[in-house]
Motif scaffolding. Structure first.
Motif, short mmCIF file in Angstrom:
data_model
loop_
_atom_site.label_atom_id
_atom_site.label_comp_id
_atom_site.label_asym_id
_atom_site.label_seq_id
_atom_site.Cartn_x
_atom_site.Cartn_y
_atom_site.Cartn_z
N ASP A 99 0.82 -1.22 0.00
CA ASP A 99 0.00 0.00 0.00
C ASP A 99 0.85 1.26 0.00
O ASP A 99 0.46 2.28 -0.58
N ALA A 100 2.02 1.19 0.65
CA ALA A 100 2.89 2.37 0.74
C ALA A 100 3.54 2.71 -0.60
O ALA A 100 4.13 3.79 -0.74
N HIS A 101 3.42 1.80 -1.58
CA HIS A 101 3.99 2.03 -2.90
C HIS A 101 2.95 1.94 -4.01
O HIS A 101 3.29 1.84 -5.19
N ASP A 102 1.68 1.98 -3.63
CA ASP A 102 0.59 1.85 -4.58
C ASP A 102 0.11 3.24 -4.99
O ASP A 102 -0.36 4.02 -4.16
N PRO A 103 0.23 3.60 -6.29
CA PRO A 103 -0.15 4.96 -6.71
C PRO A 103 -1.53 5.40 -6.24
O PRO A 103 -1.70 6.52 -5.75
N ILE A 104 -2.52 4.53 -6.37
CA ILE A 104 -3.88 4.94 -6.01
C ILE A 104 -4.01 5.18 -4.50
O ILE A 104 -4.78 6.04 -4.07
N LYS A 105 -3.24 4.46 -3.70
CA LYS A 105 -3.28 4.66 -2.25
C LYS A 105 -2.50 5.91 -1.83
O LYS A 105 -2.69 6.42 -0.73
N LEU A 106 -1.63 6.39 -2.71
CA LEU A 106 -0.81 7.56 -2.40
C LEU A 106 -1.45 8.87 -2.84
O LEU A 106 -0.91 9.95 -2.58
N LEU A 107 -2.60 8.81 -3.49
CA LEU A 107 -3.23 10.03 -4.01
C LEU A 107 -3.42 11.13 -2.96
O LEU A 107 -3.24 12.32 -3.28
N PRO A 108 -3.79 10.82 -1.69
CA PRO A 108 -3.93 11.91 -0.72
C PRO A 108 -2.64 12.71 -0.51
O PRO A 108 -2.72 13.87 -0.07
N LYS A 109 -1.49 12.12 -0.83
CA LYS A 109 -0.22 12.82 -0.66
C LYS A 109 0.22 13.54 -1.94
O LYS A 109 1.27 14.17 -1.94
N MET A 110 -0.58 13.45 -3.00
CA MET A 110 -0.13 13.95 -4.29
C MET A 110 -0.99 15.10 -4.82
O MET A 110 -1.06 15.34 -6.01
N ARG A 111 -1.62 15.83 -3.93
CA ARG A 111 -2.52 16.89 -4.37
C ARG A 111 -1.79 18.08 -4.98
O ARG A 111 -2.40 18.91 -5.65
N SER A 112 -0.49 18.18 -4.75
CA SER A 112 0.28 19.28 -5.33
C SER A 112 0.83 18.94 -6.72
O SER A 112 1.51 19.76 -7.34
N THR A 113 0.53 17.74 -7.20
CA THR A 113 1.01 17.28 -8.50
C THR A 113 -0.16 17.19 -9.48
O THR A 113 -1.24 16.72 -9.12
#
Length: 345
Positions: free
Chosen positions: A244-258
């Motif tokens: 999960d720590a390397h899953d793009p869809i699970k990381l979306l909350p951390k990627m709002r600046s991209t």
């Protein structure tokens, strides 16, 4: 050695380098030089530049070789330079970090049959950096929870980035772009290092590692690469937290600046850019049929979370360069706008 002495030494080193260029595109390797002797600054990990070579007479592209503590080996990086680039100038440039797919290497984007990225990038004030990724899955390997080498994420996000910024005027306005496994990396890295990338363009990459059938597909693919697939992220069941720590869809909350551009085929059928002699059961068709739903899921979730995204799920088409070249051209203007890059004069 003082800063001015390092600058003088670096200018002499690049003068020697420029003098070795030959006509055409043939690369001329140089004897490996210690980073200190060439005036190059190392990365925080101790990664250092071993050698470098121009790739053409016009001095618009070069390769350099890195001794990487994160990987425990030496690896290559290719760089395309913008018009007006000068060594040791105070000007910095926006950067596109372009990642290759599995069973390929750092030269893939610049092959004549792949893309026209050299001609395209020269129209803009932007650098393109293409590091080796091997079959490393763009992650620091789990290795049974012990960690250790290879640490591909650290190589790309720390070592290559710092070497580029400290020695070649790469700036802090960055984009990530990738195809296939490199697309998975390009859509993972903004979540692994929030704020590092303004834009990510991901073509035919698995963007939801937890989607039905995808863990088995990833494990099988990495087995065929001659690797122990459990070494990469661990077990998809027992080590789910690491997946999960390397899953793009699970990381979306951390990627709002991209901002994102994602694309893929979905049907597994022949598309307009495919040769007629490709069999319907070709792995390129099977791949897109499996990957497409993960791209659709990622795009839908990004929109739900109000992460800015452009998605082009184009249906028919093979997992291949003609589509990735087309998608690169579609994504490029959006990427340049996000980077603040200007058209070259």
């Amino acid at each position: 050695m003082s800063a001015e002495s390092r600058r003088r030494t670096a200018r002499r080193a690049w003068s020697v380098l420029a003098g070795t260029a030959v006509a055409g595109t043939a690369a001329v390797p140089l004897t490996a030089l210690p980073a200190e002797a060439a005036g190059f600054r190392p990365a925080d990990t101790g990664a250092r530049i071993l050698s470098y070579k121009w790739l053409n007479k016009g001095k618009t592209a070069f390769d350099f070789r890195v001794q990487s503590p994160s990987l425990g080996s030496a690896q290559n990086v290719r760089v395309l330079l913008p018009k007006g680039w000068k060594n040791n100038s105070r000007q910095s440039w926006p950067v596109v970090y372009a990642y290759h797919g599995g069973n390929d290497n750092w030269t893939s984007w610049t092959r004549q049959k792949s893309t026209d990225i050299e001609a395209l990038s020269r129209k803009w004030g932007v650098m393109v950096v293409m590091p080796e990724g091997a079959n490393g899955s763009y992650t620091n390997w789990y290795n049974g929870g012990r960690g250790g080498t290879p640490k591909w994420e650290d190589f790309h996000l720390r070592e290559v980035r710092q070497l580029m910024e400290r020695n070649f005027q790469a700036g802090g306005s960055r984009a990530a772009m990738g195809i296939s496994s490199g697309a998975q990396g390009a859509c993972t890295y903004p979540g692994r290092a929030p704020g590092m990338f303004r834009f990510a363009a991901c073509f035919s990459g698995i963007l939801s590692m937890s989607s039905p059938g995808i863990p088995s597909l990833l494990m099988y693919t990495n087995t065929t690469n001659g690797q122990n697939p459990y070494d990469i992220w661990g077990s998809p069941l027992l080590n789910r937290a690491n997946w999960d720590a390397h899953d793009p869809i699970k990381l979306l909350p951390k990627m709002r600046s991209t901002r994102f551009y994602v694309s893929s085929g979905t049907t597994g059928r022949r598309g307009p850019l495919d040769p007629e002699n490709i069999a319907p059961w070709d792995i390129g068709y099977i791949s897109e049929k499996a990957i497409g739903p993960t791209v659709q899921a990622f795009a839908a979730e990004a929109k739900r979370q109000r992460v800015p995204i452009i998605a082009n799920v184009y249906g028919d088409g093979r997992h291949s360069w003609p589509y990735w070249k087309r998608e690169m051209h579609s994504a490029w203007p959006h990427m340049m706008k996000a980077l603040g890059a200007r058209q070259a004069r």
